[in-house]
Design a protein around this motif. Structure first.
Motif, PDB file in Angstrom:
ATOM      1  N   SER A  63       6.303   8.272  12.673  1.00 18.56           N
ATOM      2  CA  SER A  63       7.249   9.037  11.854  1.00 18.56           C
ATOM      3  C   SER A  63       6.769   9.046  10.396  1.00 18.56           C
ATOM      4  CB  SER A  63       8.652   8.427  11.968  1.00 18.56           C
ATOM      5  OG  SER A  63       8.621   7.117  11.490  1.00 18.56           O
ATOM      6  N   ARG A  64       6.687  10.249   9.869  1.00 20.01           N
ATOM      7  CA  ARG A  64       6.327  10.419   8.464  1.00 20.01           C
ATOM      8  C   ARG A  64       7.325  11.421   7.894  1.00 20.01           C
ATOM      9  NH1 ARG A  64       0.571  11.416   6.707  1.00 20.01           N
ATOM     10  NH2 ARG A  64       1.087   9.802   5.200  1.00 20.01           N
ATOM     11  N   ALA A  65       7.730  11.238   6.671  1.00 21.70           N
ATOM     12  CA  ALA A  65       8.729  12.138   6.074  1.00 21.70           C
ATOM     13  C   ALA A  65       8.163  13.557   6.012  1.00 21.70           C
ATOM     14  CB  ALA A  65       9.099  11.655   4.692  1.00 21.70           C
ATOM     15  N   GLY A  74      -2.356   8.829   6.290  1.00 25.95           N
ATOM     16  CA  GLY A  74      -1.459   7.878   6.959  1.00 25.95           C
ATOM     17  C   GLY A  74      -1.213   8.301   8.388  1.00 25.95           C
ATOM     18  N   THR A  75      -0.762   7.346   9.183  1.00 28.81           N
ATOM     19  CA  THR A  75      -0.542   7.631  10.604  1.00 28.81           C
ATOM     20  C   THR A  75       0.932   7.580  10.994  1.00 28.81           C
ATOM     21  OG1 THR A  75      -0.764   5.285  11.046  1.00 28.81           O
ATOM     22  CG2 THR A  75      -2.750   6.626  11.297  1.00 28.81           C
ATOM     23  N   GLY A  76       1.742   6.951  10.165  1.00 30.21           N
ATOM     24  CA  GLY A  76       3.154   6.756  10.534  1.00 30.21           C
ATOM     25  C   GLY A  76       3.313   5.570  11.476  1.00 30.21           C
ATOM     26  N   LYS A 115       1.011   4.225  -2.436  1.00 30.40           N
ATOM     27  CA  LYS A 115       0.699   5.570  -1.923  1.00 30.40           C
ATOM     28  C   LYS A 115       1.791   6.574  -2.261  1.00 30.40           C
ATOM     29  CE  LYS A 115      -0.062   5.207   2.607  1.00 30.40           C
ATOM     30  NZ  LYS A 115      -0.500   5.357   3.998  1.00 30.40           N
ATOM     31  N   TYR A 116       3.064   6.124  -2.129  1.00 30.91           N
ATOM     32  CA  TYR A 116       4.175   7.065  -2.293  1.00 30.91           C
ATOM     33  C   TYR A 116       4.836   6.954  -3.674  1.00 30.91           C
ATOM     34  CZ  TYR A 116       3.201   7.386   2.623  1.00 30.91           C
ATOM     35  OH  TYR A 116       2.545   7.553   3.809  1.00 30.91           O
ATOM     36  N   THR A 117       4.032   6.537  -4.645  1.00 32.92           N
ATOM     37  CA  THR A 117       4.513   6.504  -6.027  1.00 32.92           C
ATOM     38  C   THR A 117       3.526   7.318  -6.879  1.00 32.92           C
ATOM     39  OG1 THR A 117       5.548   4.361  -5.722  1.00 32.92           O
ATOM     40  CG2 THR A 117       5.043   4.961  -7.982  1.00 32.92           C
ATOM     41  N   GLU A 130       0.839  -1.207   0.000  1.00 34.32           N
ATOM     42  CA  GLU A 130       0.000   0.000   0.000  1.00 34.32           C
ATOM     43  C   GLU A 130       0.869   1.250   0.000  1.00 34.32           C
ATOM     44  OE1 GLU A 130      -4.294  -1.026   2.126  1.00 34.32           O
ATOM     45  OE2 GLU A 130      -2.671  -0.140   3.306  1.00 34.32           O
ATOM     46  N   ASN A 131       1.955   1.204   0.846  1.00 37.94           N
ATOM     47  CA  ASN A 131       2.884   2.347   0.878  1.00 37.94           C
ATOM     48  C   ASN A 131       3.514   2.560  -0.490  1.00 37.94           C
ATOM     49  OD1 ASN A 131       2.478   3.013   3.500  1.00 37.94           O
ATOM     50  ND2 ASN A 131       4.384   2.114   4.282  1.00 37.94           N
ATOM     51  N   ALA A 132       3.944   1.440  -1.121  1.00 35.00           N
ATOM     52  CA  ALA A 132       4.594   1.546  -2.439  1.00 35.00           C
ATOM     53  C   ALA A 132       3.663   2.267  -3.413  1.00 35.00           C
ATOM     54  CB  ALA A 132       4.950   0.162  -2.950  1.00 35.00           C
TER      55      ALA A 132
HETATM   56  P1  ADP Z   1       2.162   6.079   6.876  1.00 35.77           P
HETATM   57  O1  ADP Z   1       2.236   5.484   5.515  1.00 35.77           O
HETATM   58  O2  ADP Z   1       0.846   5.853   7.529  1.00 35.77           O
HETATM   59  O3  ADP Z   1       2.600   7.489   6.934  1.00 35.77           O
HETATM   60  P2  ADP Z   1       4.208   4.172   7.547  1.00 35.77           P
HETATM   61  O4  ADP Z   1       4.737   3.793   8.875  1.00 35.77           O
HETATM   62  O5  ADP Z   1       3.657   3.105   6.695  1.00 35.77           O
HETATM   63  O6  ADP Z   1       3.172   5.322   7.818  1.00 35.77           O
HETATM   64  O7  ADP Z   1       5.366   4.887   6.771  1.00 35.77           O
HETATM   65  C1  ADP Z   1       6.104   5.873   7.429  1.00 35.77           C
HETATM   66  C2  ADP Z   1       6.664   6.871   6.438  1.00 35.77           C
HETATM   67  O8  ADP Z   1       7.672   6.239   5.654  1.00 35.77           O
HETATM   68  C3  ADP Z   1       5.718   7.405   5.455  1.00 35.77           C
HETATM   69  O9  ADP Z   1       4.971   8.486   5.976  1.00 35.77           O
HETATM   70  C4  ADP Z   1       6.631   7.850   4.318  1.00 35.77           C
HETATM   71  O10 ADP Z   1       7.187   9.094   4.624  1.00 35.77           O
HETATM   72  C5  ADP Z   1       7.701   6.801   4.355  1.00 35.77           C
HETATM   73  N1  ADP Z   1       7.499   5.709   3.397  1.00 35.77           N
HETATM   74  C6  ADP Z   1       7.037   4.473   3.649  1.00 35.77           C
HETATM   75  N2  ADP Z   1       7.032   3.716   2.528  1.00 35.77           N
HETATM   76  C7  ADP Z   1       7.510   4.503   1.536  1.00 35.77           C
HETATM   77  C8  ADP Z   1       7.762   4.309   0.126  1.00 35.77           C
HETATM   78  N3  ADP Z   1       7.508   3.146  -0.487  1.00 35.77           N
HETATM   79  N4  ADP Z   1       8.266   5.360  -0.580  1.00 35.77           N
HETATM   80  C9  ADP Z   1       8.513   6.533   0.028  1.00 35.77           C
HETATM   81  N5  ADP Z   1       8.314   6.777   1.355  1.00 35.77           N
HETATM   82  C10 ADP Z   1       7.814   5.776   2.090  1.00 35.77           C
END
Ligand code: ADP
Length: 804
Positions: free
Chosen positions: A588-590, A600-602, A539-541, A535-537
């Motif tokens: 933690s979130r970037a 997202g919650t981090g 979300k952040y693409t 899901e992250n892959a």
């Molecule tokens: P969330 O997605 O809810 O913010 P996660 O713990 O899953 O929390 O991820 C923490 C943070 O890591 C994200 O907020 C993002 O900044 C970074 N991150 C995670 N996966 C990716 C990814 N595939 N590409 C870029 N950044 C990512």
């Protein structure tokens, strides 16, 4: 004077006679003895010349006219009687006739001398036990004072021979050598010849009673007695002093031995004379100084071995001058602890103490330096300090943790408040809008869709928070069931597919061919992990980006364990290096606008890593900012053989049979009753409702066996809660009641609640909020049960957790 008289007077061998004028000084007459003694004598000369010869340097006495004096006369070489008498010279000249005759002691005088001699003899006996006078040159001796107790030596004789005999008889055999080196005739001639006047030695000498005593032999040269070498030889019995001294030495050495137990080194120091004497030490400890010598040098060489950190203080305290000054001021003890290099090349801790001591024998400033190795004490002390430091550190850490936890709690609450409000706002807002557009189906459907999305997000958030709480409380538990890895991977992709499609992204799935996919493990949690990362892959693409997921088995070993590697890669926004180390930390979130715009919650990755670690696996992340990221998850599973439950494959066919099912829904909350009832009705089964556990129990007992095919049981209810109700139903004694499936439907989502449902006799667990999918799954399960129970065939069934 007639010639005959003159001849008579001149013939007197020792008597000198002269006549001098009474009123003048002219010498009127002198005899031969006077001329012998005073060769300047001539008739008519000043009589003072003669007087001087007779009286020596004594003054001419006033009463010289007549009288008697005894005086020592060098010219005569002895004491003389000088008698003066008035006469008439040549009938008309008053004159004084002086007669000088060698003095002969009279009886009383002799008595006095004898008395003194006796005294001398007896005093010699007191002081010396023997007294011999020897002429070493002539090899002759006289024994003046024999040893009263016992001695064999004759009164006089040849010294060398008798001396040898004497020493052989009296001196202790072990001391003979020393005696000969000091008191043999040759030795004494040599030693006196070197300018020494006295030879002294303590030796053992046999006494009259046959016992050896310690005596002090002394040979003293009699000086300027003659050209020959004369000496007096005496000895003194010092046995008593020697014994006392020995006793004192024993005491001192005992004291030193006692002190050595506590101190590795004892040095006696005479500061005034700048001398030291090492009394005792552990040989291995010191090699840099001789046993005795110059104190300044000892301090100097000692300082060289002292650790440079302490050297200056050591010199400031223990050099001679500061020690003298300190003792002068009344200080009695100067001490310090320092590190000193030992013989083993290691530094050792020592305690050094200089204590002022008073000596009855001398006015010199004396001290005893005591040195003690305190390595062990320091070690214990340092250990104690270290323990204290650690305890303090632990306390500080605990405080820091407590503070951090407090801060985290505060952060968490404000974050939750924000994160919950956001979807809640959407849900409430959309509901409100929906109410205003009840007659507009398009809008209504749009609002409902958004409400669904926000609700899903809210649920996801709550689930993550619950998972976090489980992890933090150590309550997250893994279950083990057989599952198919490849199947699971495809399910995961299917679950994420809608998001990927929405973002028009491309996904590739690669599963290595020779993979053993039947394994034992917690498939449910693995699915959660993979969904989260995938899901992250997505979300952040960015839209139209690429995502890939692959599965490979690492070791094809004979063992029944398999190492599996999942790699999830994307061409997304990537992660900055500085954030990479924090990516797994909670919340933690970037710090990136593209991230903050994404829901997202981090917490996701924190949960992922915890679950992976609980499974004994590893997760790694590599990323290049702006280019993409790669997550690698390595896990170990026990390999299993055999097929999987047919349930999944037959899922669709089974849903058709839902309409034959009769369900008892036990739920006190009206709204929840309605939701569950309507959802179930949509799926097909007929539903009856009980308000609480008591009512449910009664309905079951009222109806025949297998009347209900399944019970959904709420837990928290008035009158009778779900746990009690289940237990009572199971124990009701009703026919085949144990075969009736009871599934908990509850908001109590913790592991211990799940456990409790099982203990009370329920077969499964659904977490609220419930959705159609969950219900569908449980109904499929129910159909299996029904088939099994009614047909009583051996249909393969494996229990599967119905937990979310
Ligand atoms: P969330 O997605 O809810 O913010 P996660 O713990 O899953 O929390 O991820 C923490 C943070 O890591 C994200 O907020 C993002 O900044 C970074 N991150 C995670 N996966 C990716 C990814 N595939 N590409 C870029 N950044 C990512």
């Amino acid at each position: 004077m007639g010639n005959r008289l003159t001849a008579i007077l001149d013939s007197l061998p020792e008597t000198g006679i002269f006549v001098m004028e009474k009123k003048g000084t002219n010498l009127l007459y002198y005899n031969r003895r006077i001329k012998e003694v005073c060769q300047e004598t001539e008739a008519g000369i000043d009589c003072g010349v003669v007087w001087k010869a007779v009286y020596g340097d004594s003054l001419f006495p006033d009463d010289a006219e007549t009288g008697h004096k005894i005086c020592y006369n060098t010219k005569f070489g002895r004491s003389t009687d000088v008698i003066a008498h008035e006469i008439m010279w040549d009938a008309d000249t008053p004159a004084v006739a002086v007669v000088v005759i060698p003095h002969k002691s009279d009886y009383e005088e002799r008595q006095g001398h004898e008395q003194i001699e006796k005294l001398y003899m007896s005093s010699l006996v007191t002081v010396f036990d023997e007294c011999i006078i020897a002429n070493l040159t002539a090899d002759f001796y006289v024994n003046c004072q024999r040893d009263i107790m016992w001695t064999d030596i004759p009164e006089l004789g040849e010294f060398d021979r008798e001396n040898k005999k004497y020493s052989g008889l009296t001196v202790h055999p072990d001391d003979i050598e020393i005696f000969n080196a000091s008191f043999s005739r040759d030795a004494m001639i040599r030693i006196f010849g070197e300018g020494k006047n006295r030879i002294c030695k303590r030796l053992r000498r046999m006494m009259g009673d046959g016992v050896y005593h310690m005596v002090e032999f002394t040979a003293a040269r009699i000086e300027q007695f003659s050209d020959e070498c004369w000496c007096v030889l005496v000895y003194q019995d010092i046995q008593d002093e020697y014994m006392l001294e020995q006793k004192r030495n024993v005491e001192i050495s005992q004291l030193a031995t006692a002190a050595e137990v506590a101190y590795q080194m004892l040095i006696s120091v005479n500061l005034t004379r700048n001398m030291y004497n090492i009394m005792g030490y552990e040989k291995s400890d010191i090699t840099y100084a001789p046993d005795t010598g110059n104190f300044d040098q000892l301090v100097e060489s000692g300082a060289a071995a002292v650790d440079s950190v302490f050297r200056e203080e050591f010199l400031r305290k223990y050099s001679r001058k500061p020690l003298l000054e300190a003792f002068d001021k009344g200080v009695r003890n100067v001490s310090m602890e320092l590190r000193r290099m030992g013989d083993d090349g290691q530094f050792h801790w020592i305690f050094i103490q200089a204590v002022r001591v008073d000596s009855p024998y001398t006015e010199d400033v004396m001290e005893i330096t005591m040195i003690k190795n305190i390595d062990e004490e320091r070690r214990i002390q340092e250990e104690y300090l270290e323990k204290e430091r650690k305890a303090k550190l632990i306390l500080e850490e605990a405080l820091e943790k407590a503070e951090a936890a407090n801060r985290a709690k505060g952060d968490f609450l404000s974050k939750m408040s924000h994160d919950i409000r956001t979807p809640m706002n959407a849900i409430m807002g959309m509901t409100c809008l929906a109410q205003h557009h009840l007659n507009d189906p398009d809008k209504l459907s749009e609002y409902l869709e958004k409400i669904e999305i926000s609700s899903a997000h809210l649920l996801g958030l709550i689930n993550e928070v619950l998972d976090m709480s489980k992890i933090e409380n150590g309550k997250m538990e893994l279950t083990e069931f057989k599952f198919d890895l490849c199947q699971l991977l495809q399910d995961v992709v299917l679950m994420v597919q809608p998001d990927i499609q929405k973002r028009r992204q491309k996904i590739s799935v690669e599963i290595a061919k020779e993979i053993h996919s039947q394994v034992l493990g917690d498939g449910q949690r693995l699915r959660q992990v993979l969904v989260n990362v995938l899901e992250n892959a997505s979300k952040y693409t960015q839209p139209e980006g690429r995502i890939s997921i692959s599965l490979a088995e690492l070791e094809e070993a004979e063992s029944n364990m398999g190492t599996y590697r999942f790699v999830i890669e994307d061409t997304g926004i990537g992660i900055k290096k500085e954030f990479l180390n924090h990516i797994f930390e909670p919340f933690s979130r970037a710090d990136d606008s593209r991230i903050s715009k994404t829901a997202g919650t981090g917490l996701g990755l924190t949960i992922v890593r915890n679950v992976v670690h609980m499974m004994g696996g590893e997760i790694q992340v590599e990323s290049e900012y702006g280019k993409g990221s790669r997550f690698t998850i390595t896990l170990l599973f026990e390999k299993k053989n055999g097929g999987l439950p047919a349930e999944k494959k037959e899922g669709q066919e089974l849903t058709d049979q839902f309409c034959d099912l009769k369900i008892l829904l036990v739920e006190d909350n009206e709204l929840n009753q309605q939701i569950a009832k309507e959802m179930l009705t949509i799926l097909g089964p007929e539903v009856e409702v009980a308000e609480n556990g008591q009512e449910a129990l009664e309905m079951i007992l009222r109806n025949p066996p297998f009347y209900y095919d399944l019970i959904y049981m709420d837990i928290q209810m008035p009158v009778m809660d779900g746990f009690e109700a289940a237990e009572r139903i199971r124990n009701s004694g009703k026919e085949r009641i144990k075969e009736l499936p009871i599934i908990a439907m509850t908001a109590n989502a913790f592991a211990e609640d799940v456990k409790k449902t099982k203990i009370s006799g329920m077969n499964g667990h659904l977490s609220k909020p419930i959705d159609m999918d969950q219900l569908r799954k449980s109904l499929v399960q129910c159909v299996y049960w029904k088939r099994k129970n009614l047909k009583e065939d051996n249909f393969y069934y494996e229990e599967e957790s119905l937990e979310n």
